[in-house]
Every structure is written in structure tokens, then in C-alpha cells.
Design a protein around this motif. Structure first.
Motif, PDB file in Angstrom:
ATOM      1  N   MET A   1     -20.733  21.152 -13.581  1.00 29.40           N
ATOM      2  CA  MET A   1     -22.159  21.356 -13.759  1.00 29.40           C
ATOM      3  C   MET A   1     -22.702  22.178 -12.615  1.00 29.40           C
ATOM      4  SD  MET A   1     -24.022  17.982 -15.065  1.00 29.40           S
ATOM      5  CE  MET A   1     -23.112  16.834 -16.025  1.00 29.40           C
ATOM      6  N   GLY A   2     -23.882  22.699 -12.819  1.00 30.93           N
ATOM      7  CA  GLY A   2     -24.501  23.507 -11.797  1.00 30.93           C
ATOM      8  C   GLY A   2     -25.126  22.665 -10.700  1.00 30.93           C
ATOM      9  N   LYS A   3     -25.411  23.330  -9.613  1.00 32.36           N
ATOM     10  CA  LYS A   3     -25.986  22.654  -8.450  1.00 32.36           C
ATOM     11  C   LYS A   3     -27.352  22.053  -8.782  1.00 32.36           C
ATOM     12  CE  LYS A   3     -25.844  24.310  -3.948  1.00 32.36           C
ATOM     13  NZ  LYS A   3     -26.192  25.328  -2.943  1.00 32.36           N
ATOM     14  N   ARG A   4     -28.178  22.802  -9.509  1.00 33.28           N
ATOM     15  CA  ARG A   4     -29.513  22.307  -9.851  1.00 33.28           C
ATOM     16  C   ARG A   4     -29.440  21.125 -10.807  1.00 33.28           C
ATOM     17  NH1 ARG A   4     -33.576  27.060 -11.168  1.00 33.28           N
ATOM     18  NH2 ARG A   4     -34.845  25.207 -11.404  1.00 33.28           N
ATOM     19  N   THR A   5     -28.499  21.167 -11.730  1.00 33.57           N
ATOM     20  CA  THR A   5     -28.346  20.075 -12.690  1.00 33.57           C
ATOM     21  C   THR A   5     -27.890  18.802 -11.986  1.00 33.57           C
ATOM     22  OG1 THR A   5     -27.727  21.699 -14.362  1.00 33.57           O
ATOM     23  CG2 THR A   5     -27.259  19.396 -14.854  1.00 33.57           C
ATOM     24  N   ASP A   6     -26.934  18.946 -11.062  1.00 39.00           N
ATOM     25  CA  ASP A   6     -26.463  17.780 -10.312  1.00 39.00           C
ATOM     26  C   ASP A   6     -27.600  17.137  -9.524  1.00 39.00           C
ATOM     27  OD1 ASP A   6     -23.874  18.038 -11.222  1.00 39.00           O
ATOM     28  OD2 ASP A   6     -23.166  19.129  -9.444  1.00 39.00           O
ATOM     29  N   LYS A   7     -28.412  17.971  -8.892  1.00 39.28           N
ATOM     30  CA  LYS A   7     -29.519  17.446  -8.091  1.00 39.28           C
ATOM     31  C   LYS A   7     -30.545  16.748  -8.984  1.00 39.28           C
ATOM     32  CE  LYS A   7     -30.867  19.443  -4.291  1.00 39.28           C
ATOM     33  NZ  LYS A   7     -31.472  20.310  -3.278  1.00 39.28           N
ATOM     34  N   ALA A   8     -30.835  17.335 -10.133  1.00 37.49           N
ATOM     35  CA  ALA A   8     -31.813  16.736 -11.045  1.00 37.49           C
ATOM     36  C   ALA A   8     -31.311  15.410 -11.604  1.00 37.49           C
ATOM     37  CB  ALA A   8     -32.122  17.705 -12.181  1.00 37.49           C
ATOM     38  N   LEU A   9     -30.032  15.354 -11.954  1.00 37.11           N
ATOM     39  CA  LEU A   9     -29.478  14.100 -12.478  1.00 37.11           C
ATOM     40  C   LEU A   9     -29.436  13.018 -11.405  1.00 37.11           C
ATOM     41  CD1 LEU A   9     -26.559  15.372 -14.742  1.00 37.11           C
ATOM     42  CD2 LEU A   9     -28.712  14.312 -15.450  1.00 37.11           C
ATOM     43  N   SER A  10     -29.124  13.393 -10.192  1.00 35.09           N
ATOM     44  CA  SER A  10     -29.100  12.425  -9.101  1.00 35.09           C
ATOM     45  C   SER A  10     -30.497  11.869  -8.850  1.00 35.09           C
ATOM     46  CB  SER A  10     -28.551  13.073  -7.833  1.00 35.09           C
ATOM     47  OG  SER A  10     -28.535  12.156  -6.773  1.00 35.09           O
ATOM     48  N   ARG A  11     -31.495  12.757  -8.807  1.00 32.70           N
ATOM     49  CA  ARG A  11     -32.878  12.305  -8.612  1.00 32.70           C
ATOM     50  C   ARG A  11     -33.303  11.376  -9.727  1.00 32.70           C
ATOM     51  NH1 ARG A  11     -34.702  17.763  -7.177  1.00 32.70           N
ATOM     52  NH2 ARG A  11     -35.145  17.934  -9.373  1.00 32.70           N
ATOM     53  N   ALA A  12     -32.996  11.736 -10.965  1.00 35.17           N
ATOM     54  CA  ALA A  12     -33.417  10.930 -12.113  1.00 35.17           C
ATOM     55  C   ALA A  12     -32.763   9.551 -12.093  1.00 35.17           C
ATOM     56  CB  ALA A  12     -33.072  11.650 -13.407  1.00 35.17           C
ATOM     57  N   LYS A  13     -31.481   9.522 -11.765  1.00 38.28           N
ATOM     58  CA  LYS A  13     -30.757   8.241 -11.744  1.00 38.28           C
ATOM     59  C   LYS A  13     -31.335   7.310 -10.680  1.00 38.28           C
ATOM     60  CE  LYS A  13     -26.659   8.053  -9.936  1.00 38.28           C
ATOM     61  NZ  LYS A  13     -25.241   8.181  -9.655  1.00 38.28           N
ATOM     62  N   PHE A  14     -31.521   7.818  -9.481  1.00 34.02           N
ATOM     63  CA  PHE A  14     -32.044   6.978  -8.410  1.00 34.02           C
ATOM     64  C   PHE A  14     -33.507   6.625  -8.626  1.00 34.02           C
ATOM     65  CE2 PHE A  14     -28.203   8.354  -6.225  1.00 34.02           C
ATOM     66  CZ  PHE A  14     -27.830   7.186  -5.590  1.00 34.02           C
ATOM     67  N   ALA A  15     -34.278   7.516  -9.249  1.00 33.97           N
ATOM     68  CA  ALA A  15     -35.677   7.206  -9.552  1.00 33.97           C
ATOM     69  C   ALA A  15     -35.765   6.069 -10.566  1.00 33.97           C
ATOM     70  CB  ALA A  15     -36.392   8.440 -10.075  1.00 33.97           C
ATOM     71  N   ALA A  16     -34.886   6.081 -11.555  1.00 30.48           N
ATOM     72  CA  ALA A  16     -34.884   5.006 -12.557  1.00 30.48           C
ATOM     73  C   ALA A  16     -34.509   3.673 -11.921  1.00 30.48           C
ATOM     74  CB  ALA A  16     -33.918   5.350 -13.678  1.00 30.48           C
ATOM     75  N   ILE A  17     -33.497   3.708 -11.074  1.00 29.98           N
ATOM     76  CA  ILE A  17     -33.072   2.466 -10.405  1.00 29.98           C
ATOM     77  C   ILE A  17     -34.178   1.966  -9.480  1.00 29.98           C
ATOM     78  CG2 ILE A  17     -31.431   1.515  -8.740  1.00 29.98           C
ATOM     79  CD1 ILE A  17     -29.347   3.467  -9.957  1.00 29.98           C
ATOM     80  N   GLY A  18     -34.765   2.876  -8.695  1.00 27.66           N
ATOM     81  CA  GLY A  18     -35.845   2.492  -7.783  1.00 27.66           C
ATOM     82  C   GLY A  18     -37.050   1.959  -8.521  1.00 27.66           C
ATOM     83  N   GLY A  19     -37.387   2.584  -9.643  1.00 25.86           N
ATOM     84  CA  GLY A  19     -38.517   2.110 -10.439  1.00 25.86           C
ATOM     85  C   GLY A  19     -38.288   0.721 -11.002  1.00 25.86           C
ATOM     86  N   ALA A  20     -37.077   0.474 -11.455  1.00 27.75           N
ATOM     87  CA  ALA A  20     -36.759  -0.853 -11.995  1.00 27.75           C
ATOM     88  C   ALA A  20     -36.826  -1.929 -10.914  1.00 27.75           C
ATOM     89  CB  ALA A  20     -35.380  -0.832 -12.641  1.00 27.75           C
ATOM     90  N   ILE A  21     -36.281  -1.618  -9.758  1.00 23.14           N
ATOM     91  CA  ILE A  21     -36.310  -2.593  -8.663  1.00 23.14           C
ATOM     92  C   ILE A  21     -37.749  -2.836  -8.204  1.00 23.14           C
ATOM     93  CG2 ILE A  21     -35.663  -2.959  -6.246  1.00 23.14           C
ATOM     94  CD1 ILE A  21     -33.021  -1.484  -6.915  1.00 23.14           C
TER      95      ILE A  21
END
Length: 67
Positions: A1-21
Motif C-alpha cells: 500500500m501507499g504511504k498515505r494509505t498506511d497513515k490514514a488506516l493507522s489514524r483511523a484504527k487508533f481513533a476508533a480504539i481511542g473513541g471506544a475507550i
């Protein structure tokens, strides 16, 4: 995957986890606190996700230089 896609997926994953917590912790107090906790948790999670990708990229660059 591209660099921008990796960064966006990482942000989204951690944002979802942080929001749930944040919502879970805030939910122990009240509905308003759950909503606020989810927002703050998502913001913190997205920040961590972005920084974590940057650190991973830095580690890869250092490993490439040592070869």
C-alpha cells in the motif's frame, strides 16, 4: 500500500480504539461524559496513530541505511 494509505488506516484504527475507550470511561459517569470522552479519545487515538506510523517509517529508513 501507499504511504498515505498506511497513515490514514493507522489514524483511523487508533481513533476508533481511542473513541471506544473514551466512551466507555465517560459512560461510567453520564451520557454527556460518554460523548465527550469518545471525542477526546478519538482525537488522542488519531494523534497516536499518526505518530506511530512516522516512527515506523523512521525505523525502516535506519534499517535500510545499515544494509
Amino acid at each position: 500500500m501507499g504511504k498515505r494509505t498506511d497513515k490514514a488506516l493507522s489514524r483511523a484504527k487508533f481513533a476508533a480504539i481511542g473513541g471506544a475507550i473514551g466512551a466507555a470511561v465517560g459512560g461510567l459517569l453520564s451520557r454527556k461524559a460518554a460523548s465527550s470522552g469518545a471525542g477526546v479519545g478519538a482525537l488522542v487515538g488519531a494523534t497516536i496513530g499518526e505518530k506511530r506510523v512516522d516512527i515506523g517509517e523512521l525505523a525502516e529508513k535506519v534499517a535500510d541505511r545499515s544494509d
